[in-house]
Scaffold this motif. Structure first.
Motif, PDB file in Angstrom:
ATOM      1  N   UNK A 217       0.796  -1.229   0.000  1.00  0.00           N
ATOM      2  CA  UNK A 217       0.000   0.000   0.000  1.00  0.00           C
ATOM      3  C   UNK A 217       0.822   1.269   0.000  1.00  0.00           C
ATOM      4  N   UNK A 218       2.062   1.206  -0.536  1.00  0.00           N
ATOM      5  CA  UNK A 218       2.951   2.370  -0.511  1.00  0.00           C
ATOM      6  C   UNK A 218       2.973   3.070  -1.870  1.00  0.00           C
ATOM      7  N   UNK A 219       2.595   4.336  -1.956  1.00  0.00           N
ATOM      8  CA  UNK A 219       2.673   5.062  -3.220  1.00  0.00           C
ATOM      9  C   UNK A 219       4.104   5.249  -3.716  1.00  0.00           C
ATOM     10  N   UNK A 220       5.063   5.329  -2.800  1.00  0.00           N
ATOM     11  CA  UNK A 220       6.476   5.469  -3.158  1.00  0.00           C
ATOM     12  C   UNK A 220       7.189   4.173  -2.801  1.00  0.00           C
ATOM     13  N   UNK A 221       7.936   3.653  -3.765  1.00  0.00           N
ATOM     14  CA  UNK A 221       8.475   2.297  -3.645  1.00  0.00           C
ATOM     15  C   UNK A 221       9.260   2.062  -2.367  1.00  0.00           C
ATOM     16  N   UNK A 222      10.094   3.025  -1.962  1.00  0.00           N
ATOM     17  CA  UNK A 222      11.028   2.783  -0.862  1.00  0.00           C
ATOM     18  C   UNK A 222      10.725   3.606   0.385  1.00  0.00           C
ATOM     19  N   UNK A 223       9.570   4.265   0.413  1.00  0.00           N
ATOM     20  CA  UNK A 223       9.225   5.062   1.587  1.00  0.00           C
ATOM     21  C   UNK A 223       8.134   4.349   2.382  1.00  0.00           C
ATOM     22  N   UNK A 224       8.299   4.240   3.681  1.00  0.00           N
ATOM     23  CA  UNK A 224       7.324   3.540   4.528  1.00  0.00           C
ATOM     24  C   UNK A 224       6.160   4.455   4.871  1.00  0.00           C
ATOM     25  N   UNK A 225       5.432   4.819   3.848  1.00  0.00           N
ATOM     26  CA  UNK A 225       4.218   5.634   3.975  1.00  0.00           C
ATOM     27  C   UNK A 225       3.122   4.881   3.234  1.00  0.00           C
ATOM     28  N   UNK A 226       2.074   4.464   3.958  1.00  0.00           N
ATOM     29  CA  UNK A 226       1.104   3.500   3.437  1.00  0.00           C
ATOM     30  C   UNK A 226      -0.283   4.142   3.353  1.00  0.00           C
ATOM     31  N   UNK A 227      -0.904   4.056   2.194  1.00  0.00           N
ATOM     32  CA  UNK A 227      -2.233   4.656   1.999  1.00  0.00           C
ATOM     33  C   UNK A 227      -3.312   3.614   1.735  1.00  0.00           C
TER      34      UNK A 227
END
Length: 399
Positions: A217-227
């Motif tokens: 659920x991450x819009x950015x491949x390597x960032x731990x930010x989940x939407x």
């Protein structure tokens, strides 16, 4: 136990393929780019170009392609998906894993796929979409009519293309007739990446949603930010490197499969009690060569006799309808699917892979001819009336 001369499946990697794979793997290991890198991106672009789809999204397995795809197609839980009753576990399990419900549909005997009539008989007010499975690489001629029928009713069509790499209908590659398609690259498939799958679609939003679902659920491949409530369904760079070498040889593989299939088709004309299931379209993948058996033939006895002769059969597609699988006993509503029951019980799949040649196909045909009498005897013995002797001349029953 006789050693098999002909086995049902054998992945095909040339010396060039192996060199290219090792070179790509070495680069991955040296750079540390084992996931979400150039190999996966290239595999996606090449698969999109081959199928004619706008987007291709690589995932860890064919099942993941179905599950992530269904979560994108039906974000609201509880809806019902129509699924062929004769398919593989994943076709029926994927809706359940995606928070939906599965309703099984019977199929047509000559395509192993539902037609519009079967779907119209099964649809309910809760139905949100239809899954069509291209069994053995055979595409139903009704596919475009099914897509139109779905569109008229506000339903989406999702193609399970696990068997159908290279299968086309009217020059159009499978996976592009409805909202989306899902492919498997498991080790037994027409082309393989070892493990892997691919979701294809022309819909920008669906592709974006599947990319979210496959990557936690991450819009950015390597960032731990989940939407989005996603999962880890990513394909590794190593698997993509294998898949790319296979994809570039797909047309070569298809040509070999078609040549061997024609050899089988010609040879089977001389055998009684068996009938090949032939596609109505010339561009089939021939993932499986399906032979329908007369009820007078016992499949288990036929398998055993072929094995003794040196021919190992692969798995059927499939040996039992989905509603007889124990896992679905309380998860899928019961129904009547007589055609699925019949074709599941009365078919075999002859060995067919690109490591075979015409001599191997002739060996299989000869072994099949020799095995048929044993298969007939088994059924005859099982169905013969039991003899109950009458009274003896002395008035006493013989014992």
């Amino acid at each position: 136990m006789t050693t098999a001369r002909v086995v049902p499946v054998r992945p095909d990697f040339s010396a060039r393929d192996i060199d290219d794979i090792l070179r790509a793997v070495r680069t991955c290991l040296e750079t540390g780019q084992l996931a979400q890198g150039a190999e996966v991106a290239a595999f996606e672009a090449e698969m999109a170009a081959y199928t004619g789809a706008r987007h291709a999204v690589a995932v860890a397995t064919g099942t993941a392609a179905l599950v992530c795809g269904l979560r994108a197609l039906a974000p609201e839980p509880g809806g019902e998906v129509l699924v062929p009753a004769n398919s593989f576990y994943s076709s029926a399990a994927a809706p359940l894993l995606a928070g939906l419900r599965t309703r099984l549909v019977d199929v047509e005997p000559d395509t192993l796929s539902p037609g519009v009539r079967e779907l119209a008989e099964a649809v309910t007010e809760d139905t949100v979409g239809v899954m069509v499975v291209h069994m053995g690489g055979i595409v139903t001629p009704a596919l475009e009519a099914i897509a139109n029928w779905c569109a008229e009713r506000g339903l989406w069509l999702f193609e399970d293309c696990a068997h159908a790499h290279g299968s086309r209908l009217g020059g159009r590659h499978v996976g592009t007739f409805g909202a989306a398609g899902a492919f498997s690259f498991f080790a037994t498939k027409v082309i393989t990446s070892g493990e892997g799958g691919m979701f294809v679609t022309d819909d920008d939003d669906l592709a974006a949603a599947v990319r979210l679902h496959r990557n936690l659920g991450k819009p950015e491949a390597w960032r731990s930010y989940h939407t989005t409530l996603g999962e880890n369904a990513r394909m590794s760079e190593l698997h993509a490197a294998v898949g790319r070498t296979q994809l570039r040889r797909l047309d070569e593989f298809l040509a070999v499969r078609r040549r061997l299939a024609q050899r089988y088709t010609t040879g089977l004309k001389a055998l009684a009690g068996v009938r090949p299931l032939l596609p109505a379209h010339p561009s089939a993948s021939w993932y499986k060569y399906v032979v329908l058996l007369d009820p007078e033939l016992d499949r288990a006895a036929l398998r055993a006799a072929l094995a003794e002769a040196g021919v190992q059969l692969g798995g059927e597609i499939y040996e039992m309808p989905l509603d007889t699988q124990p896992v679905f006993a309380d998860r899928i509503p019961p129904g009547e699917h007589p055609v699925s029951v019949d074709v599941c019980a009365h078919h075999i799949c002859l060995p067919l892979h690109t490591r075979m040649n015409e001599d191997d196909a002739d060996f299989v045909l000869a072994a099949l001819a020799g095995a048929l009498p044993a298969a007939r005897r088994e059924v005859a013995a099982r169905t013969a009336p039991t003899h109950h002797p009458g009274p003896s001349p002395t008035g006493h029953s013989e014992r």
